[in-house]
Every structure is written in structure tokens, then in C-alpha cells.
Scaffold this motif. Structure first.
Motif, PDB file in Angstrom:
ATOM      1  N   GLU A 109       0.861  -1.268   0.085  1.00  0.00           N
ATOM      2  CA  GLU A 109       0.014   0.120  -0.020  1.00  0.00           C
ATOM      3  C   GLU A 109       0.796   1.211   0.007  1.00  0.00           C
ATOM      4  OE1 GLU A 109      -2.932   0.051   2.986  1.00  0.00           O
ATOM      5  OE2 GLU A 109      -3.812  -1.991   2.213  1.00  0.00           O
ATOM      6  N   VAL A 110       2.188   1.285   0.599  1.00  0.00           N
ATOM      7  CA  VAL A 110       3.145   2.243   0.413  1.00  0.00           C
ATOM      8  C   VAL A 110       4.290   1.919  -0.316  1.00  0.00           C
ATOM      9  CG1 VAL A 110       4.353   3.997   1.840  1.00  0.00           C
ATOM     10  CG2 VAL A 110       2.328   3.185   2.657  1.00  0.00           C
ATOM     11  N   VAL A 111       4.735   2.528  -1.421  1.00  0.00           N
ATOM     12  CA  VAL A 111       5.888   1.830  -2.193  1.00  0.00           C
ATOM     13  C   VAL A 111       6.673   3.208  -2.369  1.00  0.00           C
ATOM     14  CG1 VAL A 111       6.421   1.516  -4.420  1.00  0.00           C
ATOM     15  CG2 VAL A 111       4.499   0.362  -3.511  1.00  0.00           C
ATOM     16  N   ASP A 112       8.138   3.073  -2.385  1.00  0.00           N
ATOM     17  CA  ASP A 112       9.027   3.953  -2.724  1.00  0.00           C
ATOM     18  C   ASP A 112       9.540   3.671  -4.187  1.00  0.00           C
ATOM     19  OD1 ASP A 112       8.990   5.103  -0.460  1.00  0.00           O
ATOM     20  OD2 ASP A 112      10.834   4.520   0.222  1.00  0.00           O
ATOM     21  N   TRP A 113      10.114   4.643  -4.943  1.00  0.00           N
ATOM     22  CA  TRP A 113      10.105   4.326  -6.464  1.00  0.00           C
ATOM     23  C   TRP A 113      11.447   4.953  -7.196  1.00  0.00           C
ATOM     24  CZ3 TRP A 113       6.062   2.583  -9.829  1.00  0.00           C
ATOM     25  CH2 TRP A 113       6.349   2.830 -11.268  1.00  0.00           C
TER      26      TRP A 113
ATOM     27  N   MET B 237      10.373   9.264  -4.435  1.00  0.00           N
ATOM     28  CA  MET B 237      10.373   9.104  -5.659  1.00  0.00           C
ATOM     29  C   MET B 237      11.792   9.651  -6.025  1.00  0.00           C
ATOM     30  SD  MET B 237       6.933   9.761  -7.788  1.00  0.00           S
ATOM     31  CE  MET B 237       7.466   9.021  -9.249  1.00  0.00           C
ATOM     32  N   VAL B 238      12.570   8.682  -6.590  1.00  0.00           N
ATOM     33  CA  VAL B 238      13.715   9.192  -7.459  1.00  0.00           C
ATOM     34  C   VAL B 238      13.508   9.030  -8.965  1.00  0.00           C
ATOM     35  CG1 VAL B 238      16.254   8.513  -8.143  1.00  0.00           C
ATOM     36  CG2 VAL B 238      15.264   8.202  -5.573  1.00  0.00           C
TER      37      VAL B 238
ATOM     38  N   ARG C 131      20.393   5.974  -1.730  1.00  0.00           N
ATOM     39  CA  ARG C 131      20.267   5.293  -0.373  1.00  0.00           C
ATOM     40  C   ARG C 131      19.933   6.494   0.514  1.00  0.00           C
ATOM     41  NH1 ARG C 131      21.227   0.589   2.397  1.00  0.00           N
ATOM     42  NH2 ARG C 131      21.636   0.815   4.541  1.00  0.00           N
ATOM     43  N   GLN C 132      20.970   7.413   0.491  1.00  0.00           N
ATOM     44  CA  GLN C 132      20.548   8.412   1.548  1.00  0.00           C
ATOM     45  C   GLN C 132      19.136   8.987   1.561  1.00  0.00           C
ATOM     46  OE1 GLN C 132      23.546  11.623   1.811  1.00  0.00           O
ATOM     47  NE2 GLN C 132      22.578  12.793   3.299  1.00  0.00           N
ATOM     48  N   PHE C 133      18.599   9.434   0.415  1.00  0.00           N
ATOM     49  CA  PHE C 133      17.424  10.181   0.161  1.00  0.00           C
ATOM     50  C   PHE C 133      16.282   9.044   0.665  1.00  0.00           C
ATOM     51  CE2 PHE C 133      13.664  10.241  -2.565  1.00  0.00           C
ATOM     52  CZ  PHE C 133      13.323  11.599  -2.457  1.00  0.00           C
ATOM     53  N   LEU C 134      16.349   7.906   0.220  1.00  0.00           N
ATOM     54  CA  LEU C 134      15.376   7.152   0.554  1.00  0.00           C
ATOM     55  C   LEU C 134      15.134   6.732   1.815  1.00  0.00           C
ATOM     56  CD1 LEU C 134      15.535   4.350  -2.494  1.00  0.00           C
ATOM     57  CD2 LEU C 134      13.987   6.258  -2.131  1.00  0.00           C
ATOM     58  N   LEU C 135      16.228   6.574   2.670  1.00  0.00           N
ATOM     59  CA  LEU C 135      16.283   6.236   4.053  1.00  0.00           C
ATOM     60  C   LEU C 135      16.329   7.514   5.162  1.00  0.00           C
ATOM     61  CD1 LEU C 135      18.731   3.374   4.021  1.00  0.00           C
ATOM     62  CD2 LEU C 135      16.363   3.073   3.872  1.00  0.00           C
TER      63      LEU C 135
END
Length: 298
Positions: free
Chosen positions: A101-105, A133-134, A292-296
Motif C-alpha cells: 500500500e506504500v511504495v518507494d520508487w 520517488m527518485v 540510499r541516503q534520500f530513501l532512508l
């Protein structure tokens, strides 16, 4: 098989011409509710994200599909349906299959356009949320000269007598990727070549359905203009936090378009990678670290 070894999966999707299977590779814990979807560019495959997936598999269930018509996925019966609308529908089916239901992209080029289109329609799908999102080296406005360059080779029959010949070809047409060694070019070439039947002359061929070039070349100037306007409207609606990564020498995503993406809608953070054109491949440690830094980060 460990969590750092990719697993192969397939999901059944639907186009107006019938059913087709989309292939995907998955890294990390399959029970992890934190899902990262990585979607490749126009003529590429999910393997492009192998290094990024390995670097994030400790924190994510990382899923890297082969968009229909590419890699291990089926080819469409009717090539007219090779387009962003079909690709978005297939991704929705995949996300439902993953029960996420929640996704990073992370989306490179075409994968970024698919992500923008999906994220801009979240209001119509309240149970699906794109959190971060990237968007890699693409935007709502695309440089016409770059599109013409891509059109010169897209879908044309190309055959190779050996792996080395295929590597030379990919290194030539994809020189802007900015890879640094022959082994890196080998790494991104082997997943995009397939054996060619002996009855057709043998050797090797590219992986994708050459008919994906038909809708690409059929786009008129008026249609392109309308599509650009629609994409900006979708971009404005994105609620996810957005990072735009750009090759400093990119001929597809201009500095002006990247700046506009930083100034409107989700107000993206923009990072440029030196020595790269279209598009960064997330094979180098410094590129992976930025994502990685942005997503985490909290």
C-alpha cells in the motif's frame, strides 16, 4: 537462496489485446512491508538495478520489473499498446500482487515517466501511496534532439556474432551512461542480449520487441506537446518527496527542466552527477549513496 540473491517472479497483466506476463526480480525479505520498485529505461531491463538493489536489500523488499516487451517479459500482441498508459496499468497490477500500500520508487528515464504518471494519479487510488520517488534523468519536458537520437537506433534489427561484439555496440550507443570499465559494460550488456535462432542466422540479438519503436516514432508534434502539458499537470499533483538525479551532460533532461521540477509541484531536490549524460546507471558507489541516503533519511 539468501535474501541477497534475486528471486524471479511473474505477474499476469492485461492489455486491450489480451493477457501478458511481466517478469520481475526481487531482493530482500519478501515479508518486508517496505517496498522499493525500480523501473528501467526504454530499451533496458530490471537487471540495471542489481547493484542498487543489493545495496538496499537490507532495508527494503526491492522489486525490479522488466517492462512488457523487454527482458523476460512477454511481448504484446498489438504494438500500439506499448506506451506509458499500459506500463502504468501493469505496475498497478504488480503492486497489487506485492500487496503493497506504500511504495518507494526509482525510475530511470521511461521508468521515471511511469512513476510520475502513477504518482500524479494517487487521488484516484487512495489505497496506494508513493512515499518517495527518485526520478532519474527525465522530466515532463524532453529534449527533441535526444528523442531523435534514440529514434535512430530504437527497434532496428541488430545482430551480433559474439558477446564482445554486443558489448562494443552497447558501449557505443550508451556511451553517455558514463561507465568506467569494460567489465561494467559487460555487466549491463549480458542481460540485454539473447540467442538468435539458427534458422534466422544464429548469433545474438537484443532482448526487446523491436516493435516498441512503432508508437515512439508515430508521435506527432501536436501529440508530444499535449503529452508534455499533461505530464506537468501530473507532476504538480505528486505528494511524494522527490529526488531528481541528472547526468551533468544529459541531452534529455535539461538544466531548465530540472530547475522547474525543483520550483513547482513536489519541489524536487536535484543532484547532478559529473561525467555522465543520459542516464546515470547507479553502478558507482557515489551514485548509490545519494539514492540510499534520500530513501532512508527521516
Amino acid at each position: 537462496m539468501t535474501l541477497l540473491t534475486p528471486r524471479q517472479g511473474f505477474v499476469q497483466c492485461l492489455s486491450p489485446a489480451g493477457l501478458h506476463r511481466m517478469a520481475w526480480r526481487e531482493w530482500g525479505d519478501p515479508a518486508n512491508p517496505r517496498v522499493l520498485l525500480c523501473v528501467h529505461g526504454l530499451t533496458r531491463v530490471g537487471n540495471d538495478f542489481d547493484r542498487l538493489a543489493l545495496a538496499l536489500a537490507d532495508r527494503y523488499r526491492v522489486v525490479c520489473p522488466d517492462v512488457v516487451g523487454r527482458g523476460a517479459s512477454d511481448w504484446l500482441r498489438d504494438p500500439r499498446h506499448y506506451g506509458i498508459g499500459q506500463y502504468v496499468a501493469d505496475m498497478v497490477t504488480l503492486i497489487a500482487r506485492l500487496d503493497a500500500e506504500v511504495v518507494d520508487w526509482v525510475g530511470t528515464s521511461m521508468g521515471g515517466l511511469i512513476g510520475m504518471t502513477l504518482a500524479g494519479q494517487e487521488e484516484a487510488a487512495p489505497r496506494l501511496k508513493l512515499r518517495r520517488m527518485v526520478i532519474n534523468d527525465v522530466g515532463p519536458t524532453l529534449d527533441a534532439a535526444a528523442l531523435a537520437r534514440i529514434g535512430e537506433y530504437l527497434g532496428k534489427p541488430v545482430y551480433f556474432a559474439s558477446e564482445d561484439e554486443a558489448i562494443d555496440y552497447v558501449a557505443a550507443i550508451s556511451a553517455p551512461f558514463g561507465l568506467r570499465t569494460r567489465e561494467q559494460w559487460r555487466e549491463i550488456t549480458l542481460p540485454v542480449i539473447r540467442p538468435r535462432p539458427a534458422a534466422e542466422g544464429g548469433g545474438l540479438r537484443l532482448h526487446y520487441d523491436p516493435r516498441i519503436g512503432e508508437p515512439f516514432r508515430a508521435v506527432t508534434a501536436a501529440a508530444a506537446h499535449a503529452g508534455e502539458a499533461a505530464l506537468w499537470q501530473l507532476y504538480e499533483r505528486i505528494s511524494a518527496r522527490v529526488l531528481v538525479t541528472r547526468g551533468a551532460q544529459s541531452d534529455l533532461l535539461s538544466v531548465a527542466t530540472a530547475q522547474r521540477m525543483a520550483d513547482c509541484g513536489p519541489r524536487a531536490r536535484v543532484v547532478e552527477f559529473a561525467g555522465v549524460g543520459h542516464a546515470p546507471m547507479f553502478m558507482h558507489d557515489e551514485q548509490i549513496a545519494v539514492v540510499r541516503q534520500f530513501l532512508l533519511e527521516e
